[in-house]
Design a protein around this motif. Structure first.
Motif, short mmCIF file in Angstrom:
data_model
loop_
_atom_site.label_atom_id
_atom_site.label_comp_id
_atom_site.label_asym_id
_atom_site.label_seq_id
_atom_site.Cartn_x
_atom_site.Cartn_y
_atom_site.Cartn_z
N ALA B 98 -28.07 20.20 45.65
CA ALA B 98 -29.12 20.00 44.75
C ALA B 98 -29.87 21.52 44.61
CB ALA B 98 -30.24 19.20 45.40
N VAL B 99 -29.73 22.24 45.55
CA VAL B 99 -30.35 23.75 45.40
C VAL B 99 -29.31 24.35 44.45
CG1 VAL B 99 -30.89 25.79 46.56
CG2 VAL B 99 -31.72 23.77 47.62
N ALA B 100 -28.10 24.34 44.59
CA ALA B 100 -26.97 24.96 43.85
C ALA B 100 -26.99 24.73 42.26
CB ALA B 100 -25.86 24.89 44.51
N LYS B 101 -27.06 23.35 42.20
CA LYS B 101 -27.30 22.79 40.84
C LYS B 101 -28.33 23.25 40.20
CE LYS B 101 -25.60 20.31 37.63
NZ LYS B 101 -24.51 20.66 36.75
N LYS B 102 -29.52 23.19 40.97
CA LYS B 102 -30.65 23.54 40.39
C LYS B 102 -30.76 24.85 40.00
CE LYS B 102 -35.70 23.01 41.25
NZ LYS B 102 -36.82 22.83 42.10
N GLU B 103 -30.19 25.79 40.47
CA GLU B 103 -30.01 27.08 40.24
C GLU B 103 -29.02 27.41 39.16
OE1 GLU B 103 -31.73 29.37 41.76
OE2 GLU B 103 -30.93 31.15 40.79
N GLU B 104 -28.17 26.71 39.13
CA GLU B 104 -27.04 26.54 38.05
C GLU B 104 -27.70 26.17 36.63
OE1 GLU B 104 -23.56 24.43 38.75
OE2 GLU B 104 -23.54 24.06 36.63
N VAL B 105 -28.50 25.26 36.64
CA VAL B 105 -29.53 24.92 35.67
C VAL B 105 -30.29 25.90 35.24
CG1 VAL B 105 -30.80 22.85 34.61
CG2 VAL B 105 -29.00 22.37 36.07
N LYS B 106 -30.98 26.14 35.99
CA LYS B 106 -32.00 27.50 35.81
C LYS B 106 -31.43 28.76 35.15
CE LYS B 106 -35.17 30.60 38.52
NZ LYS B 106 -35.26 31.28 39.65
N LYS B 107 -30.32 29.03 35.75
CA LYS B 107 -29.48 30.17 34.96
C LYS B 107 -29.14 29.74 33.69
CE LYS B 107 -28.61 33.23 38.31
NZ LYS B 107 -29.97 33.74 38.78
N SER B 108 -28.52 28.43 33.37
CA SER B 108 -28.18 28.06 32.15
C SER B 108 -29.48 28.15 31.17
CB SER B 108 -27.64 26.55 32.18
OG SER B 108 -26.47 26.59 32.90
N VAL B 109 -30.62 27.66 31.61
CA VAL B 109 -31.71 27.87 30.94
C VAL B 109 -31.84 29.19 30.41
CG1 VAL B 109 -34.27 27.32 30.56
CG2 VAL B 109 -32.65 25.70 31.67
N GLU B 110 -31.95 30.34 31.32
CA GLU B 110 -32.16 31.72 31.04
C GLU B 110 -31.36 32.24 30.31
OE1 GLU B 110 -31.83 33.13 35.08
OE2 GLU B 110 -33.97 32.58 35.71
N THR B 111 -29.97 31.67 30.33
CA THR B 111 -28.91 32.17 29.28
C THR B 111 -29.41 31.54 27.86
OG1 THR B 111 -27.36 32.19 30.93
CG2 THR B 111 -26.44 32.30 28.74
N LYS B 163 -42.74 25.64 35.21
CA LYS B 163 -43.16 24.70 36.26
C LYS B 163 -42.09 24.31 37.13
CE LYS B 163 -46.85 22.94 33.40
NZ LYS B 163 -46.79 21.76 32.20
N GLY B 164 -40.65 24.85 36.86
CA GLY B 164 -39.60 24.42 37.67
C GLY B 164 -39.08 23.29 37.06
N ALA B 165 -39.28 22.49 35.87
CA ALA B 165 -38.73 21.46 35.44
C ALA B 165 -37.49 22.12 34.69
CB ALA B 165 -39.43 20.68 34.77
N TYR B 166 -36.69 22.47 35.42
CA TYR B 166 -35.43 23.22 34.65
C TYR B 166 -34.54 22.33 33.77
CZ TYR B 166 -36.53 26.59 38.18
OH TYR B 166 -37.30 27.62 38.78
N MET B 167 -34.35 21.02 34.34
CA MET B 167 -33.51 20.07 33.51
C MET B 167 -34.13 19.87 32.20
SD MET B 167 -30.36 18.96 34.12
CE MET B 167 -29.66 18.03 35.47
N ASP B 168 -35.55 19.39 32.24
CA ASP B 168 -36.20 19.11 30.93
C ASP B 168 -36.09 20.32 30.16
OD1 ASP B 168 -36.85 16.69 32.09
OD2 ASP B 168 -38.77 17.23 32.83
N ALA B 169 -36.36 21.75 30.88
CA ALA B 169 -36.35 22.87 29.95
C ALA B 169 -35.05 23.09 29.45
CB ALA B 169 -36.61 24.12 30.64
N PHE B 170 -33.79 22.54 29.96
CA PHE B 170 -32.43 22.65 29.36
C PHE B 170 -32.43 21.61 28.26
CE2 PHE B 170 -28.03 21.26 29.54
CZ PHE B 170 -27.37 22.47 29.60
N ASN B 171 -32.86 20.61 28.56
CA ASN B 171 -32.37 19.58 27.28
C ASN B 171 -33.35 20.20 26.20
OD1 ASN B 171 -30.89 17.89 28.72
ND2 ASN B 171 -32.62 16.62 29.39
N LYS B 172 -34.38 20.56 26.38
CA LYS B 172 -35.31 21.23 25.21
C LYS B 172 -34.79 22.34 24.57
CE LYS B 172 -39.62 20.67 23.65
NZ LYS B 172 -40.11 19.19 23.01
N VAL B 173 -34.29 23.17 25.12
CA VAL B 173 -33.76 24.34 24.75
C VAL B 173 -32.43 24.29 24.03
CG1 VAL B 173 -32.66 25.60 26.70
CG2 VAL B 173 -33.90 26.90 24.78
N THR B 174 -31.65 23.29 24.83
CA THR B 174 -30.28 22.93 23.91
C THR B 174 -30.47 22.57 22.59
OG1 THR B 174 -29.49 22.33 26.27
CG2 THR B 174 -28.34 21.66 24.40
N ALA B 175 -31.45 21.29 22.39
CA ALA B 175 -31.75 21.05 21.14
C ALA B 175 -32.27 22.11 20.08
CB ALA B 175 -33.00 19.98 21.21
#
Lengths: 370, 198
Positions: B98-111, B163-175
């Protein structure tokens, strides 16, 4: 010897008694419904895998509650003396949980598939609405607020598509509802407004027909401006000779009511003056006789009815001029062509040439389809 | 005297038998439950939902097995204990994943954030040079509106990220990125058609 024998007999008897007691206890003690509980557990797990917690929430929660009750009762019964245990409730709850889980698993798949199909249809329909908005209202003078709502609607639709592609149907559903509210509302309101505007179509059609007939009869030039399609047509002897892209007043929908409303007037006019060189800042210009008698009468009536303020001025100086080709509606109410196009028109028409300006030459349904 | 001793021994044996041989491995059960709770706290349900569900299912199976053993006259929890050990390892793995995946999503959002900011900047420059004739300017106006919405979305996504909601941020920024990329493509296409060097 006798003592030894007695010792052996007593030991054997004791062992036999103990073994018998154990055997009896084992035989007569109530058996827990292990198979039922395991079956319930497997069904609950399957329901979870089928995302019943999301797509069949009520049934899934009931199944979970029944399973929890089953386990609580089992633990409670296990705390009693082996002969006093009663696993009926455990069995009942296990069976109830298995049934509910199975129903939840099935309905979850069905609900998820239904939602997926419904969302696909909605996404396609909203994309169609989005395209229609772009096509029909691309240059319609919508307010910045409406434009912003359209952009927000489009973005929500995109977010819904991203969620949908990732299999997140519930978030997609929520986004679609928001996008639909924005896009459909804007579209419906704008269509209603446009429909109202097109109530004048019979009048526009009559003007166009009489102008073309006049051009045919007198073998004269005629300019027709179709505001909705942004076209300016040059006719000779009732036949279309040229077609140009036209740019209009920023607030082009509707007839011109007064000075400064940035609307392009609608009606049958005549060229009254031709300007070129230093006489105009737009390369060449053809001034028309706005306001004509009809415009003046309407202006007077609208002031009388209080539709426009009494201090309003009717305006004037409406021209067909050059300087166009900007791709937007930018004039104060004039019709702008490119310099090259106004050169052509200028060389062919003369003072007195008829200029007919209409909202549209196509009816409302044709406009929507095209 | 001997008989009494024998009877005493028999009674003791009975008690020992009836009170079972094994004890419920409560400490291990608690450890697994605590590990599962920790995994949930680490948002395993968001980042590795399938793995979390698998561990929860294992725990349910172990609980069932333990209750089944408790219902027996002779209790032996060795097998359940071994399974609990495995479940604990699995729950700890879920925490790590979970920690690794969260970090991965976080990095994806940053990219994605870096990428989209570059596209926004490029679109701004392209818009200044894009052809404006015919429908061009009106289309550009629409594009500007959409780019404003894209920028708002990026700001929203940044708020979610903070706020640490990386998955929501990922979906938003992807769109938002897809919209910005689409506009970028349309601008380049229009410029190419108009013979404007990009």
């Amino acid at each position: 010897m006798k003592k030894k024998l007695r010792w052996v007999i007593v030991t054997l008897c004791s062992a036999a008694i103990i073994a018998s007691i154990i055997f009896l206890l084992h035989k007569i003690a109530p058996k827990p419904p292990v198979d039922d509980v395991e079956f319930a557990m497997q069904n609950l797990s399957k329901a979870g895998t089928n995302k019943a917690g999301t797509y069949s929430k009520k049934l899934y929660n009931e199944a979970k509650a029944a399973f929890d009750s089953c386990m609580i009762n089992w633990t409670r019964e296990n705390e009693k003396f082996i002969l006093f245990r009663n696993f009926e409730k455990v069995e009942d709850y296990a069976k109830l949980s298995a049934l509910k889980s199975s129903q939840a698993a099935e309905s979850s798949v069905s609900n998820s598939n239904n939602l997926k199909s419904k969302l696909r249809v909605k996404i396609d329909s909203l994309n169609h609405t989005r395209q229609s908005i772009d096509k029909i209202f691309g240059r319609y003078p919508l307010s910045p607020e409406i434009r912003s709502r359209i952009s927000n609607g489009k973005m929500l639709l995109k977010e819904a598509e991203v969620a949908f592609d990732n299999g997140q149907y519930l978030p997609a559903n929520r986004k679609i509802a928001d996008a639909e509210y924005l896009l459909t509302n804007v579209y419906d309101n704008a269509i209603d407004e446009l429909k109202d505007y097109f109530n004048l179509f019979p009048t526009w059609k009559r003007w166009v027909q009489s102008s073309i007939s006049d051009s045919r009869k007198n073998n004269s030039y005629l300019l027709i401006v179709d505001k909705f399609s942004r076209k300016c047509y040059l006719y000779l002897g009732g036949n279309k000779k040229y077609e140009f892209e036209a740019e209009l007043g920023r607030n082009w929908v509707g007839d011109k009511k007064r000075s400064g409303d940035k609307a392009t007037p609608e009606g049958i006019y005549r060229i009254v003056t031709k300007y070129q060189g230093r006489e105009t800042q737009y390369h060449k210009a053809l001034r028309i006789d706005y306001p004509n008698a009809e415009d003046k009468e309407r202006f007077r009536m609208e002031i009388k009815k209080g539709i426009i303020p009494a201090s309003s001025k009717i305006g004037g100086g409406i021209e067909i001029h050059g300087g166009g080709g900007k791709g937007v509606d930018w004039t104060e109410g004039c019709v702008a062509l490119t310099d090259r196009e106004i050169d052509i028109v200028f060389s062919l028409v003369k003072v007195g040439t008829m200029v007919t300006i209409v909202g549209s030459m196509k009816d409302f349904n044709e406009v929507l389809v095209n | 005297m001997k008989n009494r001793i024998l009877l005493g021994l028999a009674a003791f044996a009975m008690v020992a038998l009836l009170s079972s041989c094994g004890k419920v491995p409560q400490a291990k059960i608690d450890a697994v439950n605590a590990a599962i709770d920790s995994a949930k706290t680490l948002q395993a349900d968001v980042y590795v939902p399938a793995a979390l569900a698998a561990v929860q299912d294992s725990m349910k199976a172990i609980n069932t097995e333990i209750e089944a053993k408790k219902s027996k006259l002779f209790k032996n929890f060795k097998e359940a204990e071994a399974k609990l050990d495995q479940a604990l390892l699995a729950a700890q793995q879920v925490q790590t994943d979970a920690v690794a995946k969260k970090e991965e999503v976080k990095k994806s959002v940053e990219t994605l954030m870096t990428d989209i900011k570059a596209v926004i900047e490029e679109n701004g420059k392209l818009m200044k040079r894009a052809p404006r004739g015919k429908e061009g300017a009106a289309v550009l106006e629409q594009m500007k509106n959409e780019m404003t919405t894209v920028e708002t979305s990026v700001a929203d996504a940044q708020g979610m990220y903070d706020k640490g909601a990386y998955m929501d941020a990922f979906n938003k920024v992807t769109a938002a990125k897809e919209t910005a990329d689409k506009i970028n493509g349309e601008l380049k296409e229009a410029m190419k058609k108009a013979g404007i060097k990009i």
